[in-house]
Design a protein around this motif. Structure first.
Motif, PDB file in Angstrom:
ATOM      1  N   UNK A 112       0.733  -1.180  -0.045  1.00 34.51           N
ATOM      2  CA  UNK A 112       0.022  -0.046   0.095  1.00 34.51           C
ATOM      3  C   UNK A 112       0.888   1.311   0.127  1.00 34.51           C
ATOM      4  N   UNK A 113       2.172   1.107   0.383  1.00 39.80           N
ATOM      5  CA  UNK A 113       3.002   2.451   0.584  1.00 39.80           C
ATOM      6  C   UNK A 113       3.126   3.319  -0.732  1.00 39.80           C
ATOM      7  N   UNK A 114       3.297   2.378  -1.657  1.00 38.43           N
ATOM      8  CA  UNK A 114       3.818   3.144  -2.993  1.00 38.43           C
ATOM      9  C   UNK A 114       2.324   3.709  -3.704  1.00 38.43           C
ATOM     10  N   UNK A 115       1.233   3.338  -3.401  1.00 39.54           N
ATOM     11  CA  UNK A 115       0.219   3.619  -4.306  1.00 39.54           C
ATOM     12  C   UNK A 115      -0.181   5.146  -4.387  1.00 39.54           C
ATOM     13  N   UNK A 152       7.577  -6.555  -3.281  1.00 38.04           N
ATOM     14  CA  UNK A 152       7.804  -5.628  -4.919  1.00 38.04           C
ATOM     15  C   UNK A 152       6.700  -6.294  -5.564  1.00 38.04           C
ATOM     16  N   UNK A 153       6.495  -5.349  -6.575  1.00 38.78           N
ATOM     17  CA  UNK A 153       5.341  -5.527  -7.666  1.00 38.78           C
ATOM     18  C   UNK A 153       6.112  -4.956  -8.847  1.00 38.78           C
ATOM     19  N   UNK A 154       6.627  -5.702  -9.842  1.00 39.60           N
ATOM     20  CA  UNK A 154       7.206  -5.242 -11.009  1.00 39.60           C
ATOM     21  C   UNK A 154       6.103  -4.621 -11.957  1.00 39.60           C
ATOM     22  N   UNK A 155       5.046  -5.076 -11.860  1.00 38.19           N
ATOM     23  CA  UNK A 155       3.801  -4.384 -12.896  1.00 38.19           C
ATOM     24  C   UNK A 155       3.671  -3.012 -12.459  1.00 38.19           C
ATOM     25  N   UNK A 163      -0.821  -6.216  -7.939  1.00 38.19           N
ATOM     26  CA  UNK A 163      -1.980  -5.336  -7.491  1.00 38.19           C
ATOM     27  C   UNK A 163      -3.083  -5.703  -8.622  1.00 38.19           C
ATOM     28  N   UNK A 164      -2.931  -5.975  -9.931  1.00 38.56           N
ATOM     29  CA  UNK A 164      -4.013  -6.276 -10.729  1.00 38.56           C
ATOM     30  C   UNK A 164      -4.607  -7.451 -10.484  1.00 38.56           C
ATOM     31  N   UNK A 218      -9.720 -10.448  -7.323  1.00 38.01           N
ATOM     32  CA  UNK A 218     -10.377 -11.218  -6.213  1.00 38.01           C
ATOM     33  C   UNK A 218     -11.510 -10.351  -5.714  1.00 38.01           C
ATOM     34  N   UNK A 219     -11.315  -9.185  -5.644  1.00 38.86           N
ATOM     35  CA  UNK A 219     -12.206  -7.928  -5.280  1.00 38.86           C
ATOM     36  C   UNK A 219     -13.391  -7.982  -5.893  1.00 38.86           C
ATOM     37  N   UNK A 220     -13.337  -8.093  -7.234  1.00 40.50           N
ATOM     38  CA  UNK A 220     -14.494  -7.886  -7.938  1.00 40.50           C
ATOM     39  C   UNK A 220     -15.292  -9.324  -8.028  1.00 40.50           C
ATOM     40  N   UNK A 221     -14.767 -10.193  -7.683  1.00 42.37           N
ATOM     41  CA  UNK A 221     -15.550 -11.752  -7.620  1.00 42.37           C
ATOM     42  C   UNK A 221     -16.152 -12.227  -6.510  1.00 42.37           C
ATOM     43  N   UNK A 222     -15.612 -11.631  -5.199  1.00 45.93           N
ATOM     44  CA  UNK A 222     -15.983 -11.841  -3.714  1.00 45.93           C
ATOM     45  C   UNK A 222     -17.539 -11.543  -3.916  1.00 45.93           C
TER      46      UNK A 222
END
Length: 426
Positions: A16-19, A48-51, A309-310, A315-319
């Motif tokens: 969350x810190x980078x967003x 890390x999240x290279x995307x 993140x993507x 997961x958020x949309x289908x829950x």
């Protein structure tokens, strides 16, 4: 108009810190502000999240300088899978760990990135004389970056905006730190100095604003938010099970103990509930949480772990239901986890556990996107889960949220740009 943004978290940092500042940088040029980013060259990121690299505009100048981090030394003593957002707070009991805990709390003030302050001030004071900007912005935690801003403000007489993504001495884990009286006093003094010196203080919620107003009147709330249209053109099939999905770190303070109790009761009381139920935990889970969940045989838990993140958005949309648990700490009223805004974007019912008179509750009420139940209100929690389950069984489990457009990252960046321009003119 150029601004220098000093941030520790920058892609490929994950979590969350980078967003917040990645998104501000993404949109600032649309409002006549050219950002220049100053960040670390050899960071010790827990995630890390290279995307996220793809979201940095191609024409943005990113300046990097090396940092010495004692965390790299301390990490030798801990297992890789024990990293959390609170870092050393995850250490197991033991003499060595207690010593490390004490040393880090009392000798690395305001935090373990303090060794970046002096070299950054030396480098940037020269850089800014040759490459002038209209203002500098620091974002913390780590709050060492605010000390960089403070020293540059004093040396160069530049306009300075100090952004608090989280509070300093009111942060959820501050009361856990084994701080000496002298160390506590130093934290409070540094925090006060930053707030009184910065031309503008930015915060993410109203509670933090009220707490800081004793030091400054030049304070603005810009919340976190969500980005993009979120795929109204993307078809998402809802989970077939009655899923309660939590995104992000689930640490000991955030462990929703009453939720596990209620779910266990409903598994025993409602026929078929146990077969339908699935708790989905996306992100790191503290050992205490895992141990407690292992004691409930009726509750099916899918421990997904950390995801880019993507994939989290999927997961958020289908829950069926999105679960949000606030840290049960003295500063709980002011906690607004960044995930709430992406939950809004996913447009699934939100079930939150936390203060019903806090900043998070205000957002849920404003957007009509879900319900929040107090930490110890087991009866109300049970009633609300039963309602959600009944709607799930009747295929009517939806949310009719409103007023969420104000939390779009571009809209929030417009607010920031206006504040920057007003600050420079003043």
């Amino acid at each position: 108009m150029k601004v220098l943004i000093i941030t520790y978290y920058w892609p490929p940092a994950g979590g969350s810190g980078v967003q917040r500042w990645l998104k501000f940088v993404k949109y600032l040029q649309d409002f006549g502000v050219e950002p220049i980013v100053y960040t670390v060259d050899n960071p010790n990121y827990a995630l890390t999240d290279e995307s996220l690299q793809k979201e940095v505009p191609d024409n943005i100048q990113v300046i990097k300088q090396p940092i010495f981090e004692p965390n790299t030394i301390f990490s030798f003593f801990k297992k890789k899978n024990k990293k959390t957002s609170a870092g050393f707070l995850a250490q197991k009991p033991g003499v060595i760990n207690k010593i490390m805990h004490y040393v880090r709390a009392n000798y690395f003030i305001p935090d373990a990135r303090k060794f970046w302050i002096k070299p950054s001030v030396n480098y940037l004071s020269t850089y800014l004389k040759k490459n002038p900007v209209s203002a500098i912005i620091t974002t913390g935690p780590p709050h060492s970056l605010h000390i960089i801003g403070y020293q540059l403000r004093k040396q160069l007489n530049l306009k300075w905006l100090a952004d608090f993504r989280d509070p300093w001495t009111d942060i959820d884990y501050f009361h856990h730190l084994p701080l000496s009286k002298k160390a506590k006093e130093k934290h409070f003094k540094l925090e006060k100095t930053v707030l009184e010196t910065a031309d503008i203080t930015l915060v993410v919620g109203e509670t933090m604003k009220r707490n800081y107003q004793k030091y400054t009147d030049n304070i603005h709330v810009i919340t976190n938010g969500f980005d993009t249209k979120m795929s109204t053109d993307e078809s998402t099939t809802l989970d077939t099970k009655f899923t309660l999905t939590h995104i992000g770190l689930m640490n000991a303070d955030r462990n929703p103990t009453i939720l596990w109790k209620v779910l266990d009761q409903l598994c025993k009381e409602i026929k078929g509930f146990s077969d339908d139920l699935e708790v989905v935990l996306v992100g790191s889970i503290a050992e205490e949480v895992n141990n407690e969940l292992n004691g409930y045989n009726n509750i099916s838990v899918d421990r997904v772990g950390y995801l880019p993140h993507k994939e989290v958005q999927f997961y958020q949309r289908k829950s069926q239901v999105l679960l949000l648990s606030v840290n049960n700490v003295p500063s709980a009223k002011g906690i607004i986890t960044g995930k709430i805004f992406e939950y809004l974007q996913a447009k699934r019912p939100i079930l939150a556990i936390g203060p019903t008179d806090g900043d998070l509750a205000a957002i849920l009420n404003k957007t009509q996107s879900g319900v929040i139940v107090n930490f110890d209100d087991i009866d109300n929690l049970k009633v609300n889960i039963q309602k959600l389950y009944e709607q799930y069984k009747n295929n009517t489990l939806t949310t009719q949220s409103v007023n969420i457009s104000s939390y779009h990252r571009k809209k929030l960046t417009e607010q920031l740009a206006n504040i920057i321009k007003q600050t420079v003119k003043s």
